[in-house]
Write a protein that holds these residues in place. Structure first.
Motif, PDB file in Angstrom:
ATOM      1  N   GLU A  14       4.148   0.677   2.178  1.00 21.00           N
ATOM      2  CA  GLU A  14       3.950  -0.241   3.301  1.00 21.00           C
ATOM      3  C   GLU A  14       3.821  -1.663   2.757  1.00 21.00           C
ATOM      4  O   GLU A  14       3.079  -1.913   1.825  1.00 21.00           O
ATOM      5  N   ARG A  74       0.872  -1.181   0.000  1.00 21.73           N
ATOM      6  CA  ARG A  74       0.000   0.000   0.000  1.00 21.73           C
ATOM      7  C   ARG A  74       0.903   1.223   0.000  1.00 21.73           C
ATOM      8  O   ARG A  74       1.831   1.323   0.789  1.00 21.73           O
ATOM      9  N   THR A 107       1.514   5.083   0.696  1.00 26.21           N
ATOM     10  CA  THR A 107       1.026   6.210   1.476  1.00 26.21           C
ATOM     11  C   THR A 107       1.784   7.438   0.985  1.00 26.21           C
ATOM     12  O   THR A 107       2.651   7.325   0.119  1.00 26.21           O
ATOM     13  N   GLU A 108       1.470   8.582   1.553  1.00 25.02           N
ATOM     14  CA  GLU A 108       2.188   9.800   1.158  1.00 25.02           C
ATOM     15  C   GLU A 108       3.660   9.727   1.533  1.00 25.02           C
ATOM     16  O   GLU A 108       4.501  10.319   0.877  1.00 25.02           O
TER      17      GLU A 108
END
Length: 131
Positions: A70, A63, A65-66
């Protein structure tokens, strides 16, 4: 609880991550406390472990993220999430990881699928002998 001491000289864990492939549970006779003896260890530079898992462990989920990529995986029944911050604007790391995932097991594939177990074991033994 992982034992923090070793009879061998320890690795400076502030510059590397120690990866343990196997742990032997040991119960102390005196106080019945349990600790784990780590075996089949290796070390990698700090920050690269999430990429190793992502590249080699196909059950890992990712995933973005900014702040980081992850990587989530389950090890011995425990879910773990690790984060990797790739250089900004550089997709080369993810291209390399994708390439490794797509081609990692090629030598174990034949024209009709996965090679027979004996042939796979021969390849594994040959790789072990090269180390």
């Amino acid at each position: 609880q992982l034992a923090q001491d070793s009879l061998a000289s320890g690795v400076r864990d502030d510059i590397v991550t120690v990866i343990c492939a196997d742990m032997l549970p040991i119960i102390a006779k005196r106080d019945k406390k349990m600790f784990y003896l780590c075996t089949k260890n290796t070390v990698v530079p700090n920050g690269i472990l999430p990429l190793l898992i992502l590249a080699t462990y196909h059950a890992a989920a990712t995933r973005m993220t900014e702040r980081a990529l992850e990587v989530t995986a389950v090890f011995l029944g425990m879910k773990e999430t690790l984060a990797f911050k790739a250089p900004e604007g550089d997709n080369e790391v993810m291209r390399m990881v994708t390439h490794i995932r797509e081609h990692m097991d090629e030598e174990f594939r034949g024209p009709h699928g996965v090679l027979p177990p004996a042939e796979c074991q021969r390849i594994v033994q040959m790789r072990q002998d090269q180390v």
